[in-house]
Design an enzyme around this catalytic site. Sequence first.
Site, PDB file in Angstrom:
ATOM      1  CD1 TRP A 131      -0.130  -1.598   3.070  1.00 23.31           C
ATOM      2  CD2 TRP A 131       0.678   0.488   3.304  1.00 23.31           C
ATOM      3  NE1 TRP A 131       0.697  -1.578   4.175  1.00 23.31           N
ATOM      4  CE2 TRP A 131       1.208  -0.314   4.348  1.00 23.31           C
ATOM      5  CE3 TRP A 131       1.041   1.834   3.252  1.00 23.31           C
ATOM      6  CZ2 TRP A 131       2.071   0.175   5.323  1.00 23.31           C
ATOM      7  CZ3 TRP A 131       1.908   2.336   4.221  1.00 23.31           C
ATOM      8  CH2 TRP A 131       2.414   1.505   5.239  1.00 23.31           C
ATOM      9  CE  LYS A 155      -3.825  -9.589  -1.962  1.00 26.57           C
ATOM     10  NZ  LYS A 155      -4.107  -8.258  -1.317  1.00 26.57           N
ATOM     11  CD  GLU A 227      12.485  -5.462  -5.759  1.00 28.91           C
ATOM     12  OE1 GLU A 227      13.165  -5.310  -4.723  1.00 28.91           O
ATOM     13  OE2 GLU A 227      12.895  -5.162  -6.892  1.00 28.91           O
ATOM     14  CG  LEU A 228      11.080  -9.676   0.166  1.00 28.86           C
ATOM     15  CD1 LEU A 228      11.673 -10.941   0.751  1.00 28.86           C
ATOM     16  CD2 LEU A 228       9.568  -9.827   0.010  1.00 28.86           C
ATOM     17  CB  CYS A 261      10.954  -0.533   0.697  1.00 24.46           C
ATOM     18  SG  CYS A 261      11.172   0.206  -0.915  1.00 24.46           S
ATOM     19  CD  GLU A 354      10.326  -2.777   6.408  1.00 27.77           C
ATOM     20  OE1 GLU A 354       9.542  -3.743   6.394  1.00 27.77           O
ATOM     21  OE2 GLU A 354      10.684  -2.188   5.373  1.00 27.77           O
TER      22      GLU A 354
HETATM   23  P1  NAD Z   1       2.562  -7.145   3.405  1.00 29.40           P
HETATM   24  O1  NAD Z   1       3.631  -8.157   3.180  1.00 29.40           O
HETATM   25  O2  NAD Z   1       1.809  -7.193   4.677  1.00 29.40           O
HETATM   26  O3  NAD Z   1       1.453  -7.256   2.241  1.00 29.40           O
HETATM   27  C1  NAD Z   1       1.776  -7.115   0.884  1.00 29.40           C
HETATM   28  C2  NAD Z   1       0.711  -7.769   0.031  1.00 29.40           C
HETATM   29  O4  NAD Z   1       0.713  -9.188   0.271  1.00 29.40           O
HETATM   30  C3  NAD Z   1      -0.706  -7.307   0.316  1.00 29.40           C
HETATM   31  O5  NAD Z   1      -1.389  -7.211  -0.916  1.00 29.40           O
HETATM   32  C4  NAD Z   1      -1.280  -8.438   1.177  1.00 29.40           C
HETATM   33  O6  NAD Z   1      -2.666  -8.568   1.095  1.00 29.40           O
HETATM   34  C5  NAD Z   1      -0.601  -9.648   0.579  1.00 29.40           C
HETATM   35  N1  NAD Z   1      -0.432 -10.815   1.468  1.00 29.40           N
HETATM   36  C6  NAD Z   1      -0.402 -10.817   2.826  1.00 29.40           C
HETATM   37  N2  NAD Z   1      -0.144 -12.081   3.260  1.00 29.40           N
HETATM   38  C7  NAD Z   1      -0.017 -12.865   2.164  1.00 29.40           C
HETATM   39  C8  NAD Z   1       0.288 -14.248   1.961  1.00 29.40           C
HETATM   40  N3  NAD Z   1       0.510 -15.078   2.984  1.00 29.40           N
HETATM   41  N4  NAD Z   1       0.375 -14.717   0.686  1.00 29.40           N
HETATM   42  C9  NAD Z   1       0.192 -13.880  -0.356  1.00 29.40           C
HETATM   43  N5  NAD Z   1      -0.099 -12.571  -0.233  1.00 29.40           N
HETATM   44  C10 NAD Z   1      -0.195 -12.059   1.019  1.00 29.40           C
HETATM   45  O7  NAD Z   1       3.242  -5.724   3.179  1.00 29.40           O
HETATM   46  P2  NAD Z   1       2.588  -4.268   3.308  1.00 29.40           P
HETATM   47  O8  NAD Z   1       2.386  -3.958   4.743  1.00 29.40           O
HETATM   48  O9  NAD Z   1       1.461  -4.133   2.352  1.00 29.40           O
HETATM   49  O10 NAD Z   1       3.785  -3.339   2.701  1.00 29.40           O
HETATM   50  C11 NAD Z   1       4.877  -2.902   3.440  1.00 29.40           C
HETATM   51  C12 NAD Z   1       6.097  -3.782   3.154  1.00 29.40           C
HETATM   52  O11 NAD Z   1       6.436  -3.721   1.774  1.00 29.40           O
HETATM   53  C13 NAD Z   1       7.337  -3.285   3.893  1.00 29.40           C
HETATM   54  O12 NAD Z   1       8.029  -4.392   4.422  1.00 29.40           O
HETATM   55  C14 NAD Z   1       8.145  -2.609   2.791  1.00 29.40           C
HETATM   56  O13 NAD Z   1       9.527  -2.543   3.060  1.00 29.40           O
HETATM   57  C15 NAD Z   1       7.835  -3.486   1.617  1.00 29.40           C
HETATM   58  N6  NAD Z   1       8.121  -2.818   0.335  1.00 29.40           N
HETATM   59  C16 NAD Z   1       9.244  -3.170  -0.385  1.00 29.40           C
HETATM   60  C17 NAD Z   1       9.576  -2.516  -1.561  1.00 29.40           C
HETATM   61  C18 NAD Z   1      10.816  -2.880  -2.346  1.00 29.40           C
HETATM   62  O14 NAD Z   1      10.995  -2.352  -3.443  1.00 29.40           O
HETATM   63  N7  NAD Z   1      11.695  -3.732  -1.852  1.00 29.40           N
HETATM   64  C19 NAD Z   1       8.747  -1.493  -2.032  1.00 29.40           C
HETATM   65  C20 NAD Z   1       7.608  -1.141  -1.292  1.00 29.40           C
HETATM   66  C21 NAD Z   1       7.304  -1.822  -0.105  1.00 29.40           C
END
Ligand code: NAD
Length: 450
Positions: A131, A155, A227-228, A261, A354
């Site tokens: 998000w 999604k 990308e985490l 991130c 984080e």
């Molecule tokens: P999140 O991992 O909670 O959720 C991301 C997405 O995955 C959402 O759409 C969610 O509904 C879905 N999801 C949740 N559990 C799942 C599962 N078990 N299987 C499949 N899909 C699932 O992350 P968030 O809170 O939405 O975003 C923040 C994170 O994203 C932070 O850790 C940030 O560092 C990372 N991020 C990384 C980058 C990059 O370029 N490396 C860029 C932006 C954000």
Amino acid sequence: MERLKSCNPATGAVVGQVPITPVGDIPRMVARARAAQAPWGALGTRARAELLAGAAELFEARAERHAELITAEMGKPIKEALAEAKSLGSGLARELEEIVEALVPDQIEDGRARSTIFHDPLGVIGAITPWNFPMSMPSWMLIPSLAAGNTVVFKPSEETPLCGQAYADVLNEVLPEGVLIVVHGADEQGKAIVRSDVDMIAFTGSREVGKHIMREASSSLKRLVLELGGKDPMIVLEDADLEKAAKFAANNSFRNAGQVCVSTERIFVLDSVAEAFETALAGVAAAMSVGPGTEGSDIGPMVNARQRDHVLAQVNAAVAAGAKVLAGATHKDNYVAPTVLTGVADDMDIAREETFGPIACVTRVGSVDEAVERANDTVFGLGAVVFGKDEDQAAAVARRLTAGMIGINRPVGGVAGTPWVGARQSGFGFHKSKDGHRQFTQTRVMTRAL
Ligand code: NAD
């Protein structure tokens, strides 16, 4: 049908709602995307790129509307939201050209035979996004996936379904039916996509969910691009311009309320300049305005109460363990004031996990070697920044850091055409660049005699 309500983190008001996709429908949606793949793949890269380029004008025309939606759904200041919304159209033609070039077949001859290396579509990609950049994160994945001839089941985050839908709506105005299909929901829908018959999961999100996806995808050896998260360090050397370093640290720790991130999450500053740097940083933090993103404030609300509580819990635990507050550490509703902590120790949760909030954590170090060692003491490896006047010395320090992207006296992102890449547990695969685009393809080698 059950509805997913999207709420404004500044006001709590409902911004809009979308139907939640029943998990049982997802295999049929994937089958529909697979049926659409053959004709889409057969079009060829150039024709697909020309078709997708038609979306640029639509993104440009809707940039203001999209920016308002971004601010309403996840809270970032309108200026930042507008920059994100505008980037969707402005960078598109250049990126498509880069993808076309990356996917041109290569040829190698040895005098007896000639091999051609093709970069064919993989099939159907499951794209799952976060998000914090609710339109550009989908764009980073969907454009290379689609241009390479794949169809996509996408999604968006459950926090920003309206942004995800608005983004996909634009592409669907130029794409044939079935090439891009949107799924709405949270982790259950994400898991169902991972379990389904897709060929690749392209995921941007947290490390924990990334690990889960990797485990689940192993049963069918699905391709993965993950990308985490990060825990980016910044090193401030003795000869650094301290005013500039402090301004950078504030901007890069507090931008988007720290929900980036590549936010600066750990700052290592040499003892001799630490006090001056900390004072300057606290001054910048105290001068920043906090308020609704619509009102031109520097820092908007956190995306939701859960994220706010996670940030406050880390701050409170750090303070209880001896960290000192130089600025902020206050909150109201979903707003967290820009906070500067000093005396942060390596074993505190705030130094290891984080944070994803507007918190700058400063640790004093006695030598450059100590700064490098402590900066590298993390499982993450997304970005890192080094500040120092002697750029050759700063570059030598940068080369010792284990991150994937390192900025010297500037942010981590490289020039257009370079990869966006995390090392260690910040990623598996990467985005952008010729090599990045090729990850969304199946390499095939065909050899004939000369
Ligand atoms: P999140 O991992 O909670 O959720 C991301 C997405 O995955 C959402 O759409 C969610 O509904 C879905 N999801 C949740 N559990 C799942 C599962 N078990 N299987 C499949 N899909 C699932 O992350 P968030 O809170 O939405 O975003 C923040 C994170 O994203 C932070 O850790 C940030 O560092 C990372 N991020 C990384 C980058 C990059 O370029 N490396 C860029 C932006 C954000």
